[in-house]
Enzyme design. Structure first.
Site, short mmCIF file in Angstrom:
data_model
loop_
_atom_site.label_atom_id
_atom_site.label_comp_id
_atom_site.label_asym_id
_atom_site.label_seq_id
_atom_site.Cartn_x
_atom_site.Cartn_y
_atom_site.Cartn_z
N HIS A 222 0.77 -1.14 0.57
CA HIS A 222 0.17 -0.21 -0.34
C HIS A 222 0.99 1.09 0.12
CE1 HIS A 222 -3.23 2.34 0.94
NE2 HIS A 222 -2.69 3.19 1.26
N GLU A 223 1.90 1.22 0.66
CA GLU A 223 3.15 2.30 0.79
C GLU A 223 3.13 2.86 -0.42
OE1 GLU A 223 1.82 4.31 2.98
OE2 GLU A 223 1.27 2.95 4.24
N HIS A 226 1.97 4.60 -2.91
CA HIS A 226 1.69 6.14 -2.65
C HIS A 226 2.73 6.76 -3.43
CE1 HIS A 226 -1.82 6.58 0.17
NE2 HIS A 226 -1.42 5.62 0.58
N GLU A 277 -5.94 7.26 -1.32
CA GLU A 277 -6.11 5.56 -0.17
C GLU A 277 -7.05 4.61 -1.45
OE1 GLU A 277 -4.79 5.43 1.76
OE2 GLU A 277 -4.64 7.22 3.00
#
Length: 339
Positions: A222-223, A226, A277
């Site tokens: 997930h990071e 980003h 997100e």
């Protein structure tokens, strides 16, 4: 044709008004004060702009002034401001001013919702990763020096396994050479966050909470999402532009200086938008499936974090505040796993 106006005379020396009268005959103006008259050529006079219903001033070459109520003839005399007509019209039509305020307000809202994100996206795409990485390293350094970050206590074998899985995730990414995984402990609680330049920090508490290598991989994926989508830099740019505009409008340069000084803290506790997100979630789901992992691990991680939310809020930073857990996100992860 003669025009006569009653008013008050100020000699420009003493703050005393004296009843007076002005007569206009052709291009001549006659000022009468206490039965004493003075003659002027109208081209040598200057009339103040119309401001609502306030008095207007006729200024004489010798600095004296005659104050009187507004009169149509004053518009035929030399004016102090060439834009007096439109300005006066606006001042006397309040609904136009109100409509202008509404237009400005709507423009600001639309600019914030659509223009600002687009501008931040374009700018972020043109910032070299080396510049971003320097900013990320500075952030880690600030947190280390201030004691918010402490050296990791994780067993070397655990770190080796996590690092190996992380390298597997990053191995074929466009920005693979910039990725750097940092292990830290400290007061930030169970956390994982992306900093500019591909630096990703994961805390000991996060590793201990999961107890499951796949869930750690899901958090890191997930990071990585980003980072690849430049969310951190785009968020920083948006916040910086807002701060700069606020400082410009309020003439408060100090507020901008404070914002710049607090940039490392802002980076670490960035609250991504719902759109960011969702984008990072979708990116991580695709990555996990492509690397042989199930997005189900992301769902179970979110559920664990949600159950401990009250405890996390006691810390200065927490994963819940910057990555809010919602039933929708958990369900989307499970739907991705089922496909």
């Amino acid at each position: 044709m003669m025009n006569v106006m009653e008013g008050d005379f100020f000699d420009g020396v003493r703050p005393v008004r004296v009843p007076a009268k002005m007569e206009f005959i052709g291009i001549k103006a006659i000022l009468t004060v206490d039965s004493v008259s003075e003659r002027y050529a109208t081209p040598d006079l200057r009339v103040s702009p119309r401001t609502g219903s306030t008095k207007r001033f006729i200024t004489f070459p010798d600095s004296g002034q005659f104050a009187c109520a507004d009169h149509p003839y004053l518009d035929f005399l030399p004016q102090e401001s060439e834009s007096e007509g439109p300005v006066a019209w606006l001042e006397n039509h309040w609904f136009v001013s109100l409509a202008s305020v509404a237009v400005v307000f709507c423009s600001l809202i639309l600019g914030y919702l659509f223009g600002l994100p687009k501008a931040a996206d374009l700018i972020a795409a043109r910032i070299p990763m080396e510049v971003e990485q320097a900013l990320g390293r500075q952030t880690v350094s600030v947190f280390d020096k201030n004691g918010l970050f402490k050296p990791t206590d994780l067993h070397p074998e655990i770190r080796k396994t996590i690092k190996s899985n992380f390298d597997k995730l990053c191995g074929d990414l466009p920005l693979k050479k910039y990725y750097q995984l940092e292990f830290r402990s400290g007061s930030v609680g169970p956390n994982a966050f992306a900093l500019p330049g591909g630096i990703i920090v994961i805390t000991d508490d996060m590793v201990k909470l999961t107890g499951n290598p796949d869930e750690i991989v899901a958090a890191l994926a997930h990071e990585i999402g980003h980072v690849e989508l430049r969310h951190t830099m785009r968020s920083v740019l948006q916040n910086s532009i807002v701060a700069a505009l606020a400082a410009t409008v309020t003439s408060d340069a100090a507020s901008l200086s404070v914002a710049v000084a607090g940039l490392p803290v802002m980076l670490a506790r960035t609250k991504y938008s719902r759109e960011f997100e969702s984008e990072a979630d979708d990116y991580s789901f695709r990555m996990l499936k492509g690397k042989g992992y199930s997005p189900e691990a992301f769902a179970t991680l979110m559920e664990k974090l949600s159950k401990k939310e009250v405890d996390y809020k006691k810390g200065a930073f927490n994963y819940i505040s910057s990555h809010p857990v919602t039933a929708e996100r958990v369900q989307r992860a499970r739907d991705a796993a089922a496909r």
